[in-house]
Design an enzyme around this catalytic site. Structure first.
Site, PDB file in Angstrom:
ATOM      1  CB  CYS A 181      -0.886   0.043   1.247  1.00 40.21           C
ATOM      2  SG  CYS A 181      -2.030  -1.322   1.380  1.00 40.21           S
TER       3      CYS A 181
HETATM    4  C1  BEZ Z   1       0.648  -4.647   1.875  1.00 40.95           C
HETATM    5  O1  BEZ Z   1       0.146  -3.570   1.566  1.00 40.95           O
HETATM    6  O2  BEZ Z   1       1.840  -4.831   1.816  1.00 40.95           O
HETATM    7  C2  BEZ Z   1      -0.225  -5.781   2.314  1.00 40.95           C
HETATM    8  C3  BEZ Z   1      -1.409  -5.538   2.994  1.00 40.95           C
HETATM    9  C4  BEZ Z   1      -2.183  -6.605   3.418  1.00 40.95           C
HETATM   10  C5  BEZ Z   1      -1.767  -7.908   3.150  1.00 40.95           C
HETATM   11  C6  BEZ Z   1      -0.596  -8.135   2.452  1.00 40.95           C
HETATM   12  C7  BEZ Z   1       0.186  -7.070   2.033  1.00 40.95           C
END
Ligand code: BEZ
Length: 212
Positions: free
Chosen positions: A45
């Protein structure tokens, strides 16, 4: 009933990093993308938000505002923004909606229980100036989205709104387009596509992008 292409994007009022947002009023007469993030302080994200911020001028050129949502509260978002700016070397320049009660996540069907029953998937809604949903993209939490593809989708939507063409596989702005099957009259074709066209098949007619 689920949300479909052509549905009116559900309206809401919600706190964000830029204060309270009444969604339809906030969109105004522009287009918007609303995109979800599973959780704050997560790596994928963070890279997505950095990329989106760096592309703000590209979205603005297309008259598109950006707004993100993540299931944490605005207090967390504000702390996270410091990390996004530090690590991605950008200035955050669009709001992130707080959604600790999952109001928006539920309204937009962003929680897919079989994947995870508390975090959202990575949804993107492209919404036009009539507040209609024009495109939707859904990725799992493990896969970061491609913001160049989101811009390409918007280019196609805006082009096909104003010209009787569709865009073929892997098309990008400036490439040849497909004449829509509904256009059959030879005089109309000449008027609409003065640069000419190639009929690869009677039903597969390619023409230079009409607005270039
Ligand atoms: C991420 O944004 O890295 C992420 C968020 C939730 C689950 C897996 C990765």
């Amino acid at each position: 009933m689920g949300l479909h292409i052509g549905s009116i994007a559900p309206d809401f009022e919600q706190d964000s990093t830029d204060g309270t947002i009444k969604f339809h009023d906030w969109i105004g007469d522009q287009w918007a993308i609303l995109f979800s993030h599973p959780k704050d302080f997560t790596p994928v994200c963070t890279t997505e938000l950095g990329r989106a911020a760096s592309l703000k001028s590209e979205f603005a050129k297309r008259n598109v505002k950006m707004i993100a949502v993540s299931v944490d509260g605005v207090g967390d978002h504000k702390k996270w923004i410091g990390d996004i700016e530090d690590t991605q070397k950008v200035k955050m320049n669009f709001p992130i909606l707080g959604d600790p009660d999952r109001k928006i996540a539920k309204l937009y069907d962003m929680i897919h229980d079989e994947a995870n029953n508390t975090l959202t998937v990575r949804s993107v809604f492209v919404i036009d100036n009539n507040k209609k949903i024009r495109g939707m993209i859904t990725y799992p939490a493990s896969t970061g989205r491609n913001f160049t593809e989101i811009l390409r989708l918007i280019d196609s939507l805006q082009l096909t709104d104003s010209h009787k063409v569709a865009t073929p596989v892997d098309w990008k702005d400036g490439d040849d387009c497909v004449i829509v099957p509904a256009v059959q009259d030879e005089n109309e074709i000449k008027k609409l596509f003065p640069k000419g066209y190639e009929a690869v098949r009677p039903w597969l007619r390619m023409t230079p992008q009409p607005n270039k």
